[in-house]
Design an enzyme around this catalytic site. Sequence first.
Site, PDB file in Angstrom:
ATOM      1  N   GLU A  32       0.824  -0.913   0.031  1.00 46.94           N
ATOM      2  CA  GLU A  32      -0.026  -0.123  -0.099  1.00 46.94           C
ATOM      3  C   GLU A  32       0.671   1.138  -0.062  1.00 46.94           C
ATOM      4  O   GLU A  32       1.921   1.282   0.683  1.00 46.94           O
ATOM      5  CB  GLU A  32      -0.875  -0.069   1.381  1.00 46.94           C
ATOM      6  CG  GLU A  32      -2.216   0.609   1.007  1.00 46.94           C
ATOM      7  CD  GLU A  32      -3.083  -0.377   0.127  1.00 46.94           C
ATOM      8  OE1 GLU A  32      -3.249   0.189  -1.467  1.00 46.94           O
ATOM      9  OE2 GLU A  32      -3.559  -1.393   0.339  1.00 46.94           O
ATOM     10  N   HIS A  33       0.367   2.295  -0.781  1.00 47.70           N
ATOM     11  CA  HIS A  33       0.877   3.504  -0.939  1.00 47.70           C
ATOM     12  C   HIS A  33       2.496   3.338  -1.445  1.00 47.70           C
ATOM     13  O   HIS A  33       3.342   4.023  -1.159  1.00 47.70           O
ATOM     14  CB  HIS A  33       1.302   4.358   0.401  1.00 47.70           C
ATOM     15  CG  HIS A  33      -0.188   5.061   0.597  1.00 47.70           C
ATOM     16  ND1 HIS A  33      -0.603   6.226   0.140  1.00 47.70           N
ATOM     17  CD2 HIS A  33      -1.271   4.401   1.423  1.00 47.70           C
ATOM     18  CE1 HIS A  33      -1.870   6.451   0.589  1.00 47.70           C
ATOM     19  NE2 HIS A  33      -2.164   5.429   1.315  1.00 47.70           N
ATOM     20  N   SER A  66     -27.073   7.078 -13.690  1.00 47.39           N
ATOM     21  CA  SER A  66     -26.668   5.847 -12.925  1.00 47.39           C
ATOM     22  C   SER A  66     -27.871   5.615 -11.795  1.00 47.39           C
ATOM     23  O   SER A  66     -28.761   6.404 -11.323  1.00 47.39           O
ATOM     24  CB  SER A  66     -25.520   6.271 -12.017  1.00 47.39           C
ATOM     25  OG  SER A  66     -25.211   5.190 -10.857  1.00 47.39           O
ATOM     26  N   GLY A 122     -12.306   2.691  -0.937  1.00 48.63           N
ATOM     27  CA  GLY A 122     -11.154   2.347  -1.151  1.00 48.63           C
ATOM     28  C   GLY A 122     -11.065   0.845  -2.055  1.00 48.63           C
ATOM     29  O   GLY A 122     -10.234   0.358  -2.121  1.00 48.63           O
ATOM     30  N   SER A 125     -13.842   2.172  -7.025  1.00 48.87           N
ATOM     31  CA  SER A 125     -15.154   2.561  -7.709  1.00 48.87           C
ATOM     32  C   SER A 125     -14.863   3.458  -8.926  1.00 48.87           C
ATOM     33  O   SER A 125     -15.342   3.427 -10.053  1.00 48.87           O
ATOM     34  CB  SER A 125     -16.153   2.932  -6.987  1.00 48.87           C
ATOM     35  OG  SER A 125     -15.762   4.088  -6.229  1.00 48.87           O
ATOM     36  N   SER A 126     -13.933   4.479  -8.496  1.00 51.53           N
ATOM     37  CA  SER A 126     -13.476   5.430  -9.767  1.00 51.53           C
ATOM     38  C   SER A 126     -12.595   4.739 -10.914  1.00 51.53           C
ATOM     39  O   SER A 126     -12.992   4.894 -12.008  1.00 51.53           O
ATOM     40  CB  SER A 126     -12.810   6.631  -9.020  1.00 51.53           C
ATOM     41  OG  SER A 126     -11.392   6.352  -8.456  1.00 51.53           O
ATOM     42  N   ASP A 170      -4.650   0.555  -9.366  1.00 51.63           N
ATOM     43  CA  ASP A 170      -6.091   0.534  -9.527  1.00 51.63           C
ATOM     44  C   ASP A 170      -6.701   0.199 -11.080  1.00 51.63           C
ATOM     45  O   ASP A 170      -7.424  -0.681 -11.091  1.00 51.63           O
ATOM     46  CB  ASP A 170      -6.817   1.656  -8.968  1.00 51.63           C
ATOM     47  CG  ASP A 170      -6.528   1.947  -7.526  1.00 51.63           C
ATOM     48  OD1 ASP A 170      -5.769   1.216  -7.000  1.00 51.63           O
ATOM     49  OD2 ASP A 170      -7.071   2.829  -6.885  1.00 51.63           O
TER      50      ASP A 170
END
Length: 383
Positions: A32-33, A66, A122, A125-126, A170
């Site tokens: 992570e990160h 949506s 987290g 979704s984007s 992502d």
Amino acid sequence: MKEALIQQFTELYQKEPAATYFTPGRVNLIGEHIDYNGGLVLPAAITLGTTLCIAPNEDNVFRFMSLNLPDSHTITVSSSYQKDSNAWFNYPLGIINQLTLEGKKISGFDFLFHGNIPVSSGLSSSASIEVLTAFALNDFLDLDYSRLELVQMGQKVENEFIGVNSGIMDQFAVAFGEKDHAILLNCDTLKHIMVDCQLGNYKLAIINTNKSRKLEESKYNERVEECNQALQALNQEITLHNLCELTAEKFALHKHLITDPIILNRATHVVTENDRVNFASKALNEQDLETFGRLMYASHQSLKELYEVSGKELDTIVEFCQEYPNVIGARMTGAGFGGCAIALLEKGYEEDFTAKLNAYYVERVGYEAAVYISEIGDGARKI
């Protein structure tokens, strides 16, 4: 879901959709990160995701609707587009803007999205919406972009149109995911290996803190800048393009160059987390889930203490998991600041785990978390 979405599209737009597509969300199992530090990550696509029905129109507009997100939006076809506040339709609009800037003629389309990924949790979704829109338009219009080019386009939109300085993990995970496999991805070179991820007698529990966060309003970009400061300090003696070029041994020799203790903590997390990904990948390949679980807990501790991107909600979930005998590993996943944690939960204990976790969580946080049991699934596709 496909049939219900087609019916809704037909009722809303008074015509049938021309095609339907699906792109999943993702969890990062560990690492992570460090994606924006050129490191190794181990994400996997999940079975939660976003479905899209599309059809061209002759009205010279894009209509975004949506079933699970507020507000619809209609915009006239133009030579370029601008971000509109923080609305969800900026993600597909950003893709259309990028395609337009690259000389692709995108005439009017009607879009209907439906997602079952908790928003701002987290679980990407984007990225799911970005890659989904790019994949759908590329397929429907025969634009001939490769899957990797669509991934890179999604990241460019996230960075430049949305304004979040995120890495490529992502978009890569939701595009390239494969059932029962994690992706060992080098975020610097984009070389990747599919890692067998058979969880045996365990399931992947995704626990949503129900504390949403918006990355552009969080300390995410601040962490990116802190890592850049660490890199600049180290480059006084050695030449590095990113922090994850450092081994733990080499970092120990040069970390005295970082005089700010906070910046040192950030860099220490990055270097040690990168090592954990290598160990975790080896453990999964050997089906050593106990070791993998211990690495998950160590990752969370580092994110909590050194990188400071956890919080009361995520820590409460992980603390419960450490006490629950049928969980062998847990950690926050994603950028933090709220969002989700993941846990390796023994099969057959899903209801007991959910009930006891929520009692523990409500007592300490004041409201319930949400637990999802997911499998590791495939990436972007036409359905």
